[in-house]
Design a protein around this motif. Structure first.
Motif, PDB file in Angstrom:
ATOM      1  N   THR A 105       0.852  -1.183   0.000  1.00  0.00           N
ATOM      2  CA  THR A 105       0.000   0.000   0.000  1.00  0.00           C
ATOM      3  C   THR A 105       0.891   1.238   0.000  1.00  0.00           C
ATOM      4  O   THR A 105       2.088   1.150   0.273  1.00  0.00           O
ATOM      5  N   CYS A 106       0.295   2.379  -0.300  1.00  0.00           N
ATOM      6  CA  CYS A 106       1.062   3.627  -0.344  1.00  0.00           C
ATOM      7  C   CYS A 106       1.230   4.192   1.062  1.00  0.00           C
ATOM      8  O   CYS A 106       0.259   4.316   1.811  1.00  0.00           O
ATOM      9  N   VAL A 107       2.459   4.519   1.410  1.00  0.00           N
ATOM     10  CA  VAL A 107       2.808   5.102   2.711  1.00  0.00           C
ATOM     11  C   VAL A 107       3.355   6.500   2.451  1.00  0.00           C
ATOM     12  O   VAL A 107       3.893   6.777   1.372  1.00  0.00           O
ATOM     13  N   ASN A 108       3.237   7.398   3.421  1.00  0.00           N
ATOM     14  CA  ASN A 108       3.441   8.827   3.160  1.00  0.00           C
ATOM     15  C   ASN A 108       4.892   9.290   3.055  1.00  0.00           C
ATOM     16  O   ASN A 108       5.184  10.472   3.220  1.00  0.00           O
ATOM     17  N   ASN A 109       5.831   8.398   2.782  1.00  0.00           N
ATOM     18  CA  ASN A 109       7.236   8.751   2.539  1.00  0.00           C
ATOM     19  C   ASN A 109       7.948   9.326   3.764  1.00  0.00           C
ATOM     20  O   ASN A 109       9.007   9.941   3.659  1.00  0.00           O
ATOM     21  N   ASP A 110       7.348   9.113   4.938  1.00  0.00           N
ATOM     22  CA  ASP A 110       8.015   9.405   6.208  1.00  0.00           C
ATOM     23  C   ASP A 110       8.259   8.117   6.988  1.00  0.00           C
ATOM     24  O   ASP A 110       9.101   8.093   7.883  1.00  0.00           O
ATOM     25  N   TYR A 167      11.031  11.295  -1.770  1.00  0.00           N
ATOM     26  CA  TYR A 167      10.529  12.506  -2.416  1.00  0.00           C
ATOM     27  C   TYR A 167      10.794  13.713  -1.536  1.00  0.00           C
ATOM     28  O   TYR A 167      10.627  13.661  -0.317  1.00  0.00           O
ATOM     29  N   ASN A 168      11.176  14.794  -2.188  1.00  0.00           N
ATOM     30  CA  ASN A 168      11.369  16.060  -1.487  1.00  0.00           C
ATOM     31  C   ASN A 168      10.046  16.827  -1.512  1.00  0.00           C
ATOM     32  O   ASN A 168       9.478  17.060  -2.577  1.00  0.00           O
ATOM     33  N   LYS A 169       9.563  17.234  -0.350  1.00  0.00           N
ATOM     34  CA  LYS A 169       8.251  17.879  -0.251  1.00  0.00           C
ATOM     35  C   LYS A 169       8.313  19.390  -0.423  1.00  0.00           C
ATOM     36  O   LYS A 169       7.310  20.077  -0.184  1.00  0.00           O
ATOM     37  N   ALA A 211       7.205  21.398  -9.263  1.00  0.00           N
ATOM     38  CA  ALA A 211       8.061  20.291  -9.711  1.00  0.00           C
ATOM     39  C   ALA A 211       7.917  19.122  -8.748  1.00  0.00           C
ATOM     40  O   ALA A 211       7.494  19.291  -7.597  1.00  0.00           O
ATOM     41  N   VAL A 212       8.240  17.929  -9.243  1.00  0.00           N
ATOM     42  CA  VAL A 212       8.332  16.725  -8.410  1.00  0.00           C
ATOM     43  C   VAL A 212       9.820  16.377  -8.307  1.00  0.00           C
ATOM     44  O   VAL A 212      10.464  16.084  -9.317  1.00  0.00           O
ATOM     45  N   VAL A 213      10.336  16.429  -7.094  1.00  0.00           N
ATOM     46  CA  VAL A 213      11.774  16.217  -6.871  1.00  0.00           C
ATOM     47  C   VAL A 213      11.955  14.958  -6.035  1.00  0.00           C
ATOM     48  O   VAL A 213      11.314  14.807  -4.986  1.00  0.00           O
ATOM     49  N   CYS A 214      12.812  14.048  -6.494  1.00  0.00           N
ATOM     50  CA  CYS A 214      13.054  12.834  -5.703  1.00  0.00           C
ATOM     51  C   CYS A 214      14.416  12.234  -6.002  1.00  0.00           C
ATOM     52  O   CYS A 214      15.048  12.554  -7.017  1.00  0.00           O
TER      53      CYS A 214
END
Length: 364
Positions: A235-240, A263-265, A291-294
């Protein structure tokens, strides 16, 4: 004698009444001690709910709060929605047109030439994913050696959004193991991504797990198959945070290649909360951001160590990904996001509570 008994009777009654009160107090205190561990655990879950935190978007702190910054924020909104968004839509529509035309030609004109057709379809899917990333003004930094096509290996990564697949796919045409989706995403799965050898599953079907496990084993044994990509969190988790890894990818008896995504928020939060937002609206939010930065790290391949169980293997790989991406580990099953706790877990908690009560009764 009678008068003496009459004089003592009030004292005896008072004594008995006081004893009953003391007994009730002791009983109430004992009852409280029996339920104290359960109450403590419940209060801890309310105060520090580490499960819900894994699936929540943390809104950024507002910066347009004064008269000087608010006009700049308004100007940014105009640039993003009036200028950047239409240009990105044109880019995406043009890319889709080129991709669909080329894909259909390759698919129908090279039916007999399977190897050449698969290679060209691979390149076209990578091209389309690159167009998607460009439509977000994606800035992706890849670290480590590029994945290669080898038998008996599987790639595992932490999961923030369905765009994880797009970010990784533009570098290498993976065959992904993914939940079957409805709508236009499901149409892409059954028409275009099927050509990569992707494996679809349904969480709600118990029998589906055995079929998927067999497909995974057959896939990694085939020397001509695309590298298999699995998101073991399910499942998708909030990248923390990272939640518990499913052990299926670690029971195949093959090399596991960890991939860490962060991912950079600073410009946009790439987390997809599928319970509150459709994937179309999620893409729209990305296309209207700056932008989407990762960063993507391809880590050192791992194999099962002697005496190590598949669960321990999964935890070791999760440790590597969590450390590299700077994520916090929590001991939760991500499927609890969709379903109630299993009866086994509930019965285990009930048994622990009953044992604690019985121990206190035996002490008395």
């Amino acid at each position: 004698m009678a008068s003496e008994m009459d004089l003592d009777r009030p004292n005896i009654e008072e004594y008995l009444a006081d004893s009953a009160i003391d007994s009730n107090k002791t009983l109430q205190l004992s009852d409280l001690l029996n339920v104290a561990p359960a109450l403590s655990e419940a209060a801890g879950a309310i105060v520090d709910d580490s499960f819900t935190r894994c699936f929540k978007s943390n809104p950024p702190e507002p910066w347009n709060w004064n008269v000087y910054l608010f006009p700049l924020w308004c100007l940014g909104v105009v640039i993003r929605y009036v200028f950047l968004f239409p240009l990105r839509c044109i880019l995406l529509a043009t890319g889709w047109g080129i991709f669909l035309t080329s894909f259909m030609l390759v698919h129908y004109l090279l039916k007999g030439q399977n190897k050449t057709r698969r290679q060209l379809e691979r390149y076209l899917v990578e091209f389309m994913c690159s167009v998607f990333v460009a439509s977000w003004t994606g800035v992706v930094k890849y670290h480590g050696p590029r994945p290669s096509i080898r038998p008996r290996q599987v790639y595992v990564a932490n999961h923030t959004s369905m765009i994880d697949f797009i970010v990784l796919e533009q570098m290498t045409a993976f065959a992904v193991m993914m939940q079957k989706h409805p709508g236009w995403v499901g149409l892409l799965q059954t028409t275009i991504l099927e050509s990569l050898g992707c494996i679809w599953f349904n969480r709600t079907e118990e029998k589906d797990r055995q079929i998927v496990a067999k497909k995974m084993k057959d896939h990694i044994e085939n020397t001509e198959s695309n590298p298999l990509l699995i998101f073991p969190e399910g499942t998708c988790v909030n990248n923390d945070y990272t939640v518990m890894f499913k052990k299926g990818a670690f029971e195949l008896g093959c090399t596991v290649c960890p991939v860490a995504i962060k991912y950079n928020k600073i410009f946009v939060d790439a987390f997809w909360n599928s319970k509150k937002q459709s994937f179309t609206m999620h893409l729209l939010r990305l296309m209207t951001s700056w932008a989407v930065v990762c960063d993507v790290w391809y880590l050192e391949p791992q194999t099962l160590k002697p005496g190590e169980t598949s669960i321990e293997f999964a935890e070791r790989v999760r440790d590597m990904i969590s450390v590299r991406a700077g994520l916090k580990k929590v001991p939760w099953d991500g499927y609890l996001k969709y379903y109630r706790p299993s009866p086994k877990l509930t019965e285990m908690k009930q048994k622990m509570f009953a044992e604690s009560v019985l121990r206190r009764l035996e002490e008395k």
